[in-house]
Design an enzyme around this catalytic site. Structure first.
Site, PDB file in Angstrom:
ATOM      1  N   LYS A 146       0.866  -1.187   0.000  1.00  0.00           N
ATOM      2  CA  LYS A 146       0.000   0.000   0.000  1.00  0.00           C
ATOM      3  C   LYS A 146       0.891   1.221   0.000  1.00  0.00           C
ATOM      4  CE  LYS A 146      -4.524   0.457   0.252  1.00  0.00           C
ATOM      5  NZ  LYS A 146      -5.466  -0.590  -0.185  1.00  0.00           N
TER       6      LYS A 146
HETATM    7  N1  GLU Z   1      -7.274  -0.354  -3.227  1.00  0.00           N
HETATM    8  C1  GLU Z   1      -7.966  -1.561  -3.520  1.00  0.00           C
HETATM    9  C2  GLU Z   1      -8.001  -2.477  -2.307  1.00  0.00           C
HETATM   10  O1  GLU Z   1      -7.838  -2.040  -1.209  1.00  0.00           O
HETATM   11  C3  GLU Z   1      -7.464  -2.232  -4.782  1.00  0.00           C
HETATM   12  C4  GLU Z   1      -6.045  -2.680  -4.770  1.00  0.00           C
HETATM   13  C5  GLU Z   1      -5.563  -3.202  -6.124  1.00  0.00           C
HETATM   14  O2  GLU Z   1      -6.366  -3.327  -7.020  1.00  0.00           O
HETATM   15  O3  GLU Z   1      -4.382  -3.466  -6.227  1.00  0.00           O
HETATM   16  O4  GLU Z   1      -8.265  -3.636  -2.426  1.00  0.00           O
END
Ligand code: GLU
Length: 457
Positions: A146
Site C-alpha cells: 500500500k
Molecule cells: N485499493 C484496492 C483495495 O484495497 C485495490 C487494490 C488493487 O487493485 O491493487 O483492495
C-alpha cells in the site's frame, strides 16, 4: 527510527514495531490536516495495531508456527519520501508519501495508493498487510502493498495534482515495477492518477509499461469493468451470503452505505439494480435518508453538481453515526478504517455488515457484533473484487490481449464465490466466524509458499 526532516527516501527493512508511534505524523510535511472525514475520536487503536491484533488472534487460534507468525507481523520493505512540488502560485510545497511492501512470498506486491490528509506510515503498513491476506485468500499470485501521500487532493488544482503524482511516482520508482509492485487506485486516487503514474514510469524507461499500474483508463490498456469492480464484488458476495444465511435475494433488502466514493457509489448502484432499497448514503459532509429508497444515479448526479450529498432533495439529513445505527438489512461501511468501534457497535441494528472499506470494524466491535448475531462479511472477502479485477487487468496488460466486460464479470464472480465457499466451509469445520476463517486460509497459503521457498540464504 523517526524520519528526519528534509531527508528523502528513507528505507527501513522490517522495522521493529515498538517505535511506530514516533513515525506519525511525519516531520517534513507541510500539510495542514484538513478536517476531512475525521475518524471517530473515541477509539485510538491505530489501524496497524488493529491489523496486528487480528493476526495475533488468528495465529493463536490456528497454532501458527511462532517464527512464521513473527515474520508476518513485520512489513518487508517501507519507503518514506519527502519531495518538493512547485504550486501554481510559485511557492514550493513539500509532500510526504509512503510505499510499504508487507510480504512478497507469493509474488509481486499489489495494493492501492491513497491520497488523504490522515495517511501515515502506520496506516500504510496495516493496509499493506490486509492486501497480503486478501490476495492470498483470492489465490492471486501477489503479496500485499500500500502507498499514500499526506494530502487532501480536493485542495490541489488539476495541474498541481498531476505534478505531485508524477513526482511521487518518480520517488517510489525504484520500489515499483510490473514484476515488483503494482499500484492501483484507493481512497483519493482514480484512473487519471494511474494514467499519470503509468506515463511517468514509462517515460523513465523509454517505452510504455502498461502493467506498472492497474485501474488505469481502458484507452491505455486498462480493463473493462475495473471501475465498478469493488462495488460489484461487494454486491455479489453480499447477495450470495444473504441467500445462504437468510434465504433472501437482494429484492427489497434495505441498505445503508457509509461513504459515497468509487466503492460506496458502485455498491449502491449495483445493489439498486438488483432490487435492493438503498435507504441511506453518506459522504464526509454527512448523510441522506429516505425510508422509501434513494436512486443512486440521482445521488451521483447531485454529488457531481454540488460537490457533496448535503441538500439532496427528497431526503432527510442524517449524521454518519446515525447512518451506522439504522435498522436496515445490510449496513455497508465503504469509507475509512476504524468506523465501527467498541463505542458504537452496540447501536448497530443491521442484520449484515458488508465491509466494503478496508478495516472498518475494530476487533472489539467484531466481538460486540458477533454477540448481537450480526453477520460481518470481512473486508478481505467483501471488497476483494477490486484487486481480483486488477489481477485480470495486469494479466491483460502483460499479454496485450484484452477481454470483454462479460468475461471480466464472470471470472470475478467465480473467483469471489469460489473462495467465499472455501471460507464458509472453514467456518463450519473450525466453528469460527468468517473473518477468522478467511485469515486462516490466507495465512496457511502463505505459510505453505514460505515453507516451499525456504528461508534465504
Ligand atoms: N485499493 C484496492 C483495495 O484495497 C485495490 C487494490 C488493487 O487493485 O491493487 O483492495
Amino acid at each position: 527510527m523517526a524520519p528526519i526532516e528534509g531527508q528523502k527516501g528513507i528505507v527501513t527493512m522490517s522495522t521493529p514495531h515498538a517505535d511506530v508511534s514516533v513515525l506519525s505524523p511525519v516531520a517534513g510535511a507541510d500539510d495542514e490536516a484538513t478536517p476531512c472525514d475525521p475518524k471517530p475520536e473515541i477509539e485510538q487503536a491505530s489501524a496497524y495495531q488493529v491489523a496486528l491484533g487480528q493476526l495475533d488472534r488468528v495465529a493463536a487460534f490456528m497454532h501458527l508456527d511462532e517464527g512464521i507468525h513473527r515474520s508476518l507481523r513485520s512489513c518487508q520493505r517501507e519507503l518514506i519520501v519527502h519531495f518538493p512540488v512547485q504550486m501554481d502560485d510559485g511557492h514550493i510545497r513539500i509532500f510526504t508519501g509512503f510505499r510499504v511492501h508487507h510480504n512478497m512470498t507469493k509474488g509481486p506486491t499489489k495494493g492501492g495508493l491513497r491520497y488523504h490528509p490522515s495517511v501515515t506510515l502506520d496506516e500504510c503498513r496495516a493496509l499493506a498487510m490486509w492486501m497480503t491476506w486478501k490476495c492470498a485468500l483470492m489465490n492471486l499470485p501477489y503479496g500485499g502493498a500500500k502507498g499514500g501521500v499526506i494530502v487532501d487532493p480536493a485542495t490541489l488544482s488539476p495541474r498541481e495534482l498531476e505534478k505531485m503524482t508524477r513526482r511521487y511516482a518518480t520517488e517510489i520508482s525504484p520500489f515499483i515495477g510490473p514484476e515488483r509492485d503494482i499500484p492501483a487506485p484507493d481512497v483519493g486516487t482514480n484512473a487519471q492518477v494511474m494514467a499519470w503514474i503509468m506515463d511517468t514510469y514509462s517515460m523513465h524507461r523509454g517505452y510504455s509499461v502498461p502493467a506498472i499500474v492497474t485501474g488505469k483508463p481502458v484507452q491505455i490498456g486498462g480493463t473493462h469493468g475495473r471501475e465498478q469492480a469493488t462495488g460489484l464484488g461487494v454486491t455479489y458476495v453480499t447477495r450470495a451470503l444473504l441467500k445462504q444465511r437468510c434465504g433472501r435475494s437482494l429484492d427489497g433488502v434495505t441498505v445503508a452505505i457509509q461513504g459515497f466514493g468509487n466503492v460506496g457509489s458502485w455498491t449502491a448502484r449495483t445493489m439498486y439494480e438488483r432490487g435492493a432499497r438503498v435507504v441511506a448514503v453518506s459522504d464526509k459532509s454527512g448523510g441522506v435518508y429516505n425510508a422509501r429508497g434513494l436512486d443512486p444515479r440521482y445521488l451521483q448526479q447531485h454529488l457531481k453538481e454540488h460537490g457533496s450529498l448535503s441538500d439532496y432533495p427528497g431526503a432527510d439529513a442524517i449524521s454518519n453515526q446515525e447512518l451506522l445505527a439504522l435498522a436496515v438489512d445490510v449496513l455497508v461501511p465503504a469509507a475509512l478504517e476504524g468506523q465501527l468501534t467498541r463505542q458504537n457497535a452496540a447501536q448497530v441494528r443491521a442484520t449484515v455488515v458488508a465491509e466494503a472499506a478496508n478495516g472498518p470494524t475494530t476487533p472489539e466491535a467484531d466481538e460486540i457484533l458477533a454477540d448481537k448475531g450480526v453477520l460481518v462479511i470481512p473486508d478481505i472477502i467483501c471488497n476483494a473484487g477490486g484487486v481480483v479485477v486488477s489481477y485480470f487487468e495486469w494479466v491483460q496488460s502483460l499479454q496485450a490481449f484484452f477481454w470483454d466486460e462479460g468475461e471480466v464479470r464472470r471470472q470475478m464472480e467465480r473467483t469471489l464465490l469460489d473462495n467465499l465457499e472455501v471460507a464458509v466451509g472453514t467456518t463450519t469445520r473450525h466453528s469460527c466466524d468468517l473473518r477468522t476463517a478467511a485469515y486462516m486460509i490466507a495465512i496457511r497459503r502463505i505459510e505453505e509458499a514460505l515453507l516451499l521457498r525456504g528461508f534465504y540464504p
